[in-house]
Design a protein around this motif. Structure first.
Motif, PDB file in Angstrom:
ATOM      1  N   ILE A  10     -33.844 -29.871  30.491  1.00 20.95           N
ATOM      2  CA  ILE A  10     -32.392 -29.969  30.304  1.00 20.95           C
ATOM      3  C   ILE A  10     -31.758 -30.693  31.497  1.00 20.95           C
ATOM      4  N   ASP A  11     -32.186 -30.353  32.702  1.00 21.88           N
ATOM      5  CA  ASP A  11     -31.644 -31.006  33.908  1.00 21.88           C
ATOM      6  C   ASP A  11     -31.838 -32.516  33.870  1.00 21.88           C
ATOM      7  N   LYS A  12     -32.968 -32.965  33.354  1.00 18.40           N
ATOM      8  CA  LYS A  12     -33.276 -34.400  33.325  1.00 18.40           C
ATOM      9  C   LYS A  12     -32.639 -35.127  32.142  1.00 18.40           C
ATOM     10  N   ASN A  13     -32.291 -34.379  31.088  1.00 14.86           N
ATOM     11  CA  ASN A  13     -31.847 -35.020  29.853  1.00 14.86           C
ATOM     12  C   ASN A  13     -30.470 -34.577  29.363  1.00 14.86           C
ATOM     13  N   TYR A  14     -29.706 -33.871  30.203  1.00 17.40           N
ATOM     14  CA  TYR A  14     -28.405 -33.367  29.767  1.00 17.40           C
ATOM     15  C   TYR A  14     -27.479 -34.491  29.313  1.00 17.40           C
ATOM     16  N   ASP A  15     -27.697 -35.676  29.852  1.00 14.45           N
ATOM     17  CA  ASP A  15     -26.800 -36.797  29.566  1.00 14.45           C
ATOM     18  C   ASP A  15     -27.157 -37.534  28.278  1.00 14.45           C
ATOM     19  N   THR A  16     -28.151 -37.035  27.562  1.00 18.98           N
ATOM     20  CA  THR A  16     -28.492 -37.600  26.257  1.00 18.98           C
ATOM     21  C   THR A  16     -28.022 -36.633  25.177  1.00 18.98           C
ATOM     22  N   ASP A  17     -28.143 -37.056  23.951  1.00 21.20           N
ATOM     23  CA  ASP A  17     -27.684 -36.232  22.827  1.00 21.20           C
ATOM     24  C   ASP A  17     -28.771 -35.231  22.426  1.00 21.20           C
ATOM     25  N   ILE A  18     -29.168 -34.358  23.365  1.00 22.28           N
ATOM     26  CA  ILE A  18     -30.201 -33.370  23.055  1.00 22.28           C
ATOM     27  C   ILE A  18     -29.552 -32.116  22.486  1.00 22.28           C
ATOM     28  N   LYS A  19     -30.324 -31.442  21.681  1.00 24.49           N
ATOM     29  CA  LYS A  19     -29.907 -30.179  21.089  1.00 24.49           C
ATOM     30  C   LYS A  19     -30.989 -29.152  21.378  1.00 24.49           C
ATOM     31  N   ILE A  20     -30.630 -27.903  21.348  1.00 31.59           N
ATOM     32  CA  ILE A  20     -31.591 -26.834  21.612  1.00 31.59           C
ATOM     33  C   ILE A  20     -32.719 -26.881  20.583  1.00 31.59           C
ATOM     34  N   SER A  21     -32.406 -27.204  19.349  1.00 29.63           N
ATOM     35  CA  SER A  21     -33.454 -27.297  18.322  1.00 29.63           C
ATOM     36  C   SER A  21     -34.444 -28.418  18.640  1.00 29.63           C
ATOM     37  N   ASP A  22     -33.968 -29.500  19.236  1.00 24.77           N
ATOM     38  CA  ASP A  22     -34.859 -30.599  19.644  1.00 24.77           C
ATOM     39  C   ASP A  22     -35.806 -30.141  20.755  1.00 24.77           C
ATOM     40  N   ILE A  23     -35.262 -29.409  21.707  1.00 26.22           N
ATOM     41  CA  ILE A  23     -36.083 -28.917  22.814  1.00 26.22           C
ATOM     42  C   ILE A  23     -37.115 -27.926  22.299  1.00 26.22           C
ATOM     43  N   ALA A  24     -36.704 -27.086  21.373  1.00 26.54           N
ATOM     44  CA  ALA A  24     -37.627 -26.103  20.794  1.00 26.54           C
ATOM     45  C   ALA A  24     -38.805 -26.810  20.120  1.00 26.54           C
ATOM     46  N   LYS A  25     -38.534 -27.896  19.410  1.00 23.77           N
ATOM     47  CA  LYS A  25     -39.611 -28.659  18.762  1.00 23.77           C
ATOM     48  C   LYS A  25     -40.574 -29.228  19.798  1.00 23.77           C
ATOM     49  N   ILE A  26     -40.026 -29.740  20.887  1.00 25.82           N
ATOM     50  CA  ILE A  26     -40.861 -30.326  21.935  1.00 25.82           C
ATOM     51  C   ILE A  26     -41.844 -29.295  22.484  1.00 25.82           C
ATOM     52  N   TYR A  27     -41.369 -28.071  22.686  1.00 26.99           N
ATOM     53  CA  TYR A  27     -42.205 -27.029  23.278  1.00 26.99           C
ATOM     54  C   TYR A  27     -42.905 -26.149  22.230  1.00 26.99           C
ATOM     55  N   LEU A  53     -23.796 -27.994  32.685  1.00 20.27           N
ATOM     56  CA  LEU A  53     -24.245 -29.213  33.380  1.00 20.27           C
ATOM     57  C   LEU A  53     -23.387 -30.408  32.991  1.00 20.27           C
ATOM     58  N   ARG A  54     -23.135 -30.539  31.701  1.00 20.29           N
ATOM     59  CA  ARG A  54     -22.336 -31.665  31.211  1.00 20.29           C
ATOM     60  C   ARG A  54     -20.912 -31.608  31.750  1.00 20.29           C
ATOM     61  N   ILE A  55     -20.341 -30.424  31.780  1.00 16.50           N
ATOM     62  CA  ILE A  55     -18.975 -30.270  32.284  1.00 16.50           C
ATOM     63  C   ILE A  55     -18.920 -30.595  33.772  1.00 16.50           C
ATOM     64  N   GLN A  56     -19.873 -30.083  34.550  1.00 16.53           N
ATOM     65  CA  GLN A  56     -19.887 -30.359  35.995  1.00 16.53           C
ATOM     66  C   GLN A  56     -20.003 -31.854  36.277  1.00 16.53           C
ATOM     67  N   ALA A  57     -20.895 -32.529  35.565  1.00 24.21           N
ATOM     68  CA  ALA A  57     -21.047 -33.977  35.753  1.00 24.21           C
ATOM     69  C   ALA A  57     -19.765 -34.708  35.348  1.00 24.21           C
ATOM     70  N   SER A  58     -19.138 -34.246  34.282  1.00 20.98           N
ATOM     71  CA  SER A  58     -17.891 -34.859  33.821  1.00 20.98           C
ATOM     72  C   SER A  58     -16.769 -34.648  34.829  1.00 20.98           C
ATOM     73  N   MET A  59     -16.702 -33.462  35.407  1.00 22.64           N
ATOM     74  CA  MET A  59     -15.683 -33.190  36.428  1.00 22.64           C
ATOM     75  C   MET A  59     -15.849 -34.147  37.607  1.00 22.64           C
ATOM     76  N   ASN A  60     -17.071 -34.368  38.002  1.00 21.66           N
ATOM     77  CA  ASN A  60     -17.345 -35.304  39.089  1.00 21.66           C
ATOM     78  C   ASN A  60     -16.877 -36.717  38.717  1.00 21.66           C
ATOM     79  N   ASP A  61     -17.202 -37.137  37.499  1.00 20.27           N
ATOM     80  CA  ASP A  61     -16.777 -38.464  37.045  1.00 20.27           C
ATOM     81  C   ASP A  61     -15.253 -38.580  36.980  1.00 20.27           C
ATOM     82  N   LEU A  62     -14.600 -37.533  36.518  1.00 18.53           N
ATOM     83  CA  LEU A  62     -13.139 -37.561  36.420  1.00 18.53           C
ATOM     84  C   LEU A  62     -12.492 -37.744  37.788  1.00 18.53           C
ATOM     85  N   LEU A  63     -13.086 -37.142  38.807  1.00 19.03           N
ATOM     86  CA  LEU A  63     -12.509 -37.236  40.147  1.00 19.03           C
ATOM     87  C   LEU A  63     -12.870 -38.526  40.866  1.00 19.03           C
ATOM     88  N   ASN A  64     -13.997 -39.114  40.511  1.00 20.86           N
ATOM     89  CA  ASN A  64     -14.509 -40.252  41.284  1.00 20.86           C
ATOM     90  C   ASN A  64     -14.471 -41.587  40.566  1.00 20.86           C
TER      91      ASN A  64
END
Length: 104
Positions: A10-27, A53-64
């Motif tokens: 999740i940390d490496k791919n939060y910025d893509t359109d991943i879903k929990i069901s997709d991650i479940a399939k992977i594992y 994670l997405r919100i935190q990254a977005s907050m950073n982008d909004l400020l910078n």
């Protein structure tokens, strides 16, 4: 542990359109079992962790940056600008534009 591997994914791919069901399939897990493992280990659901994670990254982008909300939303894995605004408001208590104005 599997929960740590899932969190790292999740940390490496939060910025893509991943879903929990997709991650479940992977594992090779049922989505409910993946959620159980993750929440047991980290005391937060994987969906909430991903959203945070997405919100935190977005907050950073909004400020910078002065980029439009759709660009920020897309960069951080949200499916649309409208969905981003809805989730942001629910998580932060104000719209992305209000956050940008009030924090600068």
């Amino acid at each position: 542990t599997y929960a740590t591997k899932i969190r790292n994914y999740i940390d490496k791919n939060y910025d893509t359109d991943i879903k929990i069901s997709d991650i479940a399939k992977i594992y090779g897990f049922h989505p409910n079992y993946l959620c159980y493992l993750f929440k047991k280990e980290f005391e937060i659901s994987p969906k909430k962790y991903l959203t945070n994670l997405r919100i935190q990254a977005s907050m950073n982008d909004l400020l910078n940056t002065d980029e439009k909300l759709d660009i920020i939303a897309n960069r951080n894995g949200f499916s649309s600008g409208n969905y981003f605004c809805k989730v942001f408001r629910k998580s932060v208590g104000m719209s992305p534009n209000e956050y940008r104005r009030n924090r600068r």
